[in-house]
Design a protein around this motif. Sequence first.
Motif, mmCIF file in Angstrom:
data_model
loop_
_atom_site.group_PDB
_atom_site.id
_atom_site.type_symbol
_atom_site.label_atom_id
_atom_site.label_comp_id
_atom_site.label_asym_id
_atom_site.label_seq_id
_atom_site.Cartn_x
_atom_site.Cartn_y
_atom_site.Cartn_z
ATOM 1 N N MET A 1 -20.053 -3.466 31.938
ATOM 2 C CA MET A 1 -20.859 -2.259 32.164
ATOM 3 C C MET A 1 -20.353 -1.144 31.259
ATOM 4 O O MET A 1 -20.084 -0.044 31.673
ATOM 5 N N TRP A 2 -20.186 -1.480 29.949
ATOM 6 C CA TRP A 2 -19.622 -0.520 29.011
ATOM 7 C C TRP A 2 -20.720 0.048 28.132
ATOM 8 O O TRP A 2 -21.487 -0.706 27.536
ATOM 9 N N PRO A 3 -20.830 1.371 27.983
ATOM 10 C CA PRO A 3 -21.795 1.935 27.060
ATOM 11 C C PRO A 3 -21.411 1.648 25.629
ATOM 12 O O PRO A 3 -20.273 1.294 25.327
ATOM 13 N N PHE B 1 -20.015 -11.062 25.626
ATOM 14 C CA PHE B 1 -20.754 -9.828 25.821
ATOM 15 C C PHE B 1 -22.132 -9.916 25.179
ATOM 16 O O PHE B 1 -22.347 -10.666 24.230
ATOM 17 N N PHE C 1 -26.455 -0.625 26.271
ATOM 18 C CA PHE C 1 -25.318 -1.152 27.008
ATOM 19 C C PHE C 1 -24.781 -2.401 26.326
ATOM 20 O O PHE C 1 -25.531 -3.156 25.701
ATOM 21 N N CYS D 1 -23.136 -5.645 27.776
ATOM 22 C CA CYS D 1 -22.962 -6.245 29.091
ATOM 23 C C CYS D 1 -22.126 -7.517 29.011
ATOM 24 O O CYS D 1 -22.329 -8.342 28.116
ATOM 25 N N ALA E 1 -20.951 -9.520 36.782
ATOM 26 C CA ALA E 1 -20.794 -8.337 35.934
ATOM 27 C C ALA E 1 -22.078 -8.043 35.177
ATOM 28 O O ALA E 1 -22.457 -6.879 34.996
ATOM 29 N N LEU E 2 -22.791 -9.092 34.738
ATOM 30 C CA LEU E 2 -24.063 -8.905 34.056
ATOM 31 C C LEU E 2 -25.075 -8.249 34.991
ATOM 32 O O LEU E 2 -25.823 -7.355 34.581
ATOM 33 N N ARG F 1 -24.468 -6.198 37.473
ATOM 34 C CA ARG F 1 -24.130 -4.775 37.613
ATOM 35 C C ARG F 1 -24.552 -3.999 36.379
ATOM 36 O O ARG F 1 -25.042 -2.867 36.475
ATOM 37 N N CYS F 2 -24.383 -4.600 35.208
ATOM 38 C CA CYS F 2 -24.748 -3.928 33.964
ATOM 39 C C CYS F 2 -26.265 -3.767 33.850
ATOM 40 O O CYS F 2 -26.759 -2.717 33.442
ATOM 41 N N ASP G 1 -27.472 -0.857 35.970
ATOM 42 C CA ASP G 1 -27.288 0.443 35.331
ATOM 43 C C ASP G 1 -28.317 0.664 34.224
ATOM 44 O O ASP G 1 -28.833 1.769 34.051
ATOM 45 N N SER G 2 -28.632 -0.399 33.488
ATOM 46 C CA SER G 2 -29.611 -0.276 32.409
ATOM 47 C C SER G 2 -31.000 0.034 32.953
ATOM 48 O O SER G 2 -31.695 0.930 32.456
#
Length: 249
Positions: free
Chosen positions: A1-3, A22, A28, A30, A36-37, A39-40, A43-44
Amino acid sequence: MWPVILFPLLISSVVGGWEKKFINFGSFVCPREEKALGRCLKDSFNLYIPQLASGLPEYGLPACEPLVVPSLTVEQSTGAIRVSSTYSDVTVRGPSKMKVTNVDVNPRKHLVVVDMHIPELLMRGRYRLHGNVLMLPIEGEGTFSGRYSDIDAVVTIKLGRAHRENSVDALSCDSLDVHFHVAGASVQLNNLFGGDGELGRAMNKFLNENWQKLTEELQAPLEVALKDFLKPLADHSFATLNADDILYS
């Protein structure tokens, strides 16, 4: 979840094979790991959904709010309510206020299941109805307004592959279905009984006290309207990815 701004840090902190771990998804980066994907992606989606109200011309997406339902027909024949009604020029506001609360990704089954909450949907339009309520004849034609509140929706997306010339397959949104549960609803039908104020107020009161029946009948058309709202977002979002980035087969 990193920009994207953290992208250089990812390169320096992951030694070898980072591209297998990734995925670039819009603005994003992801992780490919399923939880984790999810969650990302949540957010997207929450970043893009509010922008759909005014449209995203850079992606070829026009303004999507208000939603417009040209016409629908409802036949109610349960319990004390036996009414035939038609609705036209219906506008729906509120979808762009929705929030995604959870995303589950299942690469093996090619499924993405999205849970979301919509604070309210506001509807306006014209209606025509006739029938019986509690053995009392009812008829009317005019304008109406309605409100659905605290809606919990589940969106099921079936993923697939789209062929690209001279490249790997793109990810596609093959289908999207919406089902929701409503915590409360209200409606105001104007000009019932030819404008008889007392009868009209009494009938609106009865209908609102039995709003669950109204919700059951109008839910399917609203689910279709929400599907029409969300499908362009899903089409664009997943088309930016390679199918092999998500799907296992």
